[in-house]
Motif scaffolding. Sequence first.
Motif, PDB file in Angstrom:
ATOM      1  N   ASN A  36       0.818  -1.225   0.000  1.00  0.00           N
ATOM      2  CA  ASN A  36       0.000   0.000   0.000  1.00  0.00           C
ATOM      3  C   ASN A  36       0.848   1.270   0.000  1.00  0.00           C
ATOM      4  O   ASN A  36       0.526   2.254   0.666  1.00  0.00           O
ATOM      5  CB  ASN A  36      -0.982   0.003   1.177  1.00  0.00           C
ATOM      6  N   THR A  37       1.936   1.212  -0.771  1.00  0.00           N
ATOM      7  CA  THR A  37       2.811   2.369  -0.911  1.00  0.00           C
ATOM      8  C   THR A  37       2.524   3.099  -2.220  1.00  0.00           C
ATOM      9  O   THR A  37       2.365   2.464  -3.269  1.00  0.00           O
ATOM     10  CB  THR A  37       4.291   1.933  -0.892  1.00  0.00           C
ATOM     11  N   VAL A  38       2.459   4.423  -2.155  1.00  0.00           N
ATOM     12  CA  VAL A  38       2.322   5.237  -3.356  1.00  0.00           C
ATOM     13  C   VAL A  38       3.680   5.303  -4.045  1.00  0.00           C
ATOM     14  O   VAL A  38       4.680   5.666  -3.415  1.00  0.00           O
ATOM     15  CB  VAL A  38       1.838   6.657  -3.004  1.00  0.00           C
ATOM     16  N   ASP A  50      -4.907  10.364   4.105  1.00  0.00           N
ATOM     17  CA  ASP A  50      -3.708  10.053   3.330  1.00  0.00           C
ATOM     18  C   ASP A  50      -3.509   8.542   3.178  1.00  0.00           C
ATOM     19  O   ASP A  50      -2.892   8.099   2.214  1.00  0.00           O
ATOM     20  CB  ASP A  50      -2.476  10.668   4.004  1.00  0.00           C
ATOM     21  N   LEU A  51      -4.035   7.774   4.127  1.00  0.00           N
ATOM     22  CA  LEU A  51      -3.910   6.324   4.057  1.00  0.00           C
ATOM     23  C   LEU A  51      -4.951   5.699   3.143  1.00  0.00           C
ATOM     24  O   LEU A  51      -4.693   4.680   2.498  1.00  0.00           O
ATOM     25  CB  LEU A  51      -4.019   5.712   5.461  1.00  0.00           C
ATOM     26  N   TYR A  56       6.357  12.503   6.489  1.00  0.00           N
ATOM     27  CA  TYR A  56       5.449  11.569   5.832  1.00  0.00           C
ATOM     28  C   TYR A  56       5.550  11.738   4.320  1.00  0.00           C
ATOM     29  O   TYR A  56       5.649  12.870   3.830  1.00  0.00           O
ATOM     30  CB  TYR A  56       4.001  11.834   6.274  1.00  0.00           C
ATOM     31  N   PRO A  57       5.598  10.630   3.549  1.00  0.00           N
ATOM     32  CA  PRO A  57       5.342   9.249   3.937  1.00  0.00           C
ATOM     33  C   PRO A  57       6.576   8.459   4.372  1.00  0.00           C
ATOM     34  O   PRO A  57       6.491   7.232   4.526  1.00  0.00           O
ATOM     35  CB  PRO A  57       4.758   8.665   2.654  1.00  0.00           C
ATOM     36  N   ILE A  58       7.700   9.110   4.517  1.00  0.00           N
ATOM     37  CA  ILE A  58       8.907   8.389   4.959  1.00  0.00           C
ATOM     38  C   ILE A  58       8.896   8.362   6.488  1.00  0.00           C
ATOM     39  O   ILE A  58       9.647   9.079   7.160  1.00  0.00           O
ATOM     40  CB  ILE A  58      10.177   9.053   4.412  1.00  0.00           C
ATOM     41  N   CYS A  59       8.009   7.554   7.042  1.00  0.00           N
ATOM     42  CA  CYS A  59       7.848   7.436   8.490  1.00  0.00           C
ATOM     43  C   CYS A  59       6.998   6.211   8.765  1.00  0.00           C
ATOM     44  O   CYS A  59       6.449   5.611   7.834  1.00  0.00           O
ATOM     45  CB  CYS A  59       7.189   8.712   9.060  1.00  0.00           C
ATOM     46  N   PRO A  60       6.828   5.806  10.028  1.00  0.00           N
ATOM     47  CA  PRO A  60       6.086   4.581  10.319  1.00  0.00           C
ATOM     48  C   PRO A  60       4.569   4.735  10.242  1.00  0.00           C
ATOM     49  O   PRO A  60       3.852   3.721  10.295  1.00  0.00           O
ATOM     50  CB  PRO A  60       6.519   4.236  11.752  1.00  0.00           C
TER      51      PRO A  60
END
Length: 340
Positions: free
Chosen positions: A125-127, A298-299, A332-336
């Motif tokens: 589920n990554t853009v 965003d999710l 975000y999106p480089i985070c948990p």
Amino acid sequence: MKLIETKEAVGHVLCHDLTQIIIGQTKDARFRKGHIVAPEDIPVLLSMGKEHLYVWERQEGMLHEDDAAEHLRALCQNDNMHPTPVKEGKIELIADCDGLFQVDVARLNAVNGEDDVMIATRHTNTVVAKGDKLAGTRIIPLVISEEKLRAIEARAGDTPLLSLTPWKRKTCGLVTTGSEVSSGLIEDTFTPVLKEKLAGFGISVIAQHTPGDESARITAAIHDLHTKGAEIILCTGGMSVDPDDRTPAAIRTAGVHIVSYGAPVLPGAMFLLSYFDDGTPVLGLPGCVMYAKATIFDLVLPRVAADLPVTRADLRALGHGGLCLGCPECHYPICPFGKG
């Protein structure tokens, strides 16, 4: 392994790295383990003092790492992605379009549970954008048995482990609730945020209504946008359980199927997801979407933009990783956040 004369090594596979040292210039592996010796390599090898080489002696039923990598690549590759040439036993898959990247995590884990093989991927589920790296495959040893690879392929199943779905829904209608907005008492600061987020997926706003706080007018606005052909309908504001927040009830009255009112995500607990019978999604967005950098919206938006159905179970699964840490500088999106 067997030891042969370098001059006879063309077509053979090296069993270990060979380092070349040029004083003041380089000290690095000139030829890697697994390299297939070519005619032009012979003078270089001899200049490195390698008059004999240890090479792999081909055996029936055993595959070299380059061939094995192709087998693993085939387990992963799907539409909208292409492989890199095999190099040192490794193949990577690259995105051919912008879209939502997904992984069948359970089957990936089953494959990686076998010794001697590895498939590494981005989070599901990554853009991703066209040209992004999606996954890499290789075996750990230099060679592997065909029998073992067949067992791994059986464990993986008949469909690819990966998918990349391009953005499909391109238009959106907005229902901006609140009498303070409809009367002009305050500036609408919600809409600019949404337009910016939607633009990232190639989605444009084709119509907007400001019906105030009356449930009947909110419902009528939803129906009008649906009639106009908006592929996504977003309702902003009035999403709490307070008596004067009427957006959830108005959405229900529109005749949609409610997937969930509420999600285990912070920020974004008061999120509502629903669908018309024709599949048009209607989302109720809480106020946090207006001011927080990363929220439930965003999710969920990437899946909606890719026209992939979002179920109640999908939303419940977001609880693991669904807590935004509110970092002073958001990355975000480089985070948990959102990564279960």
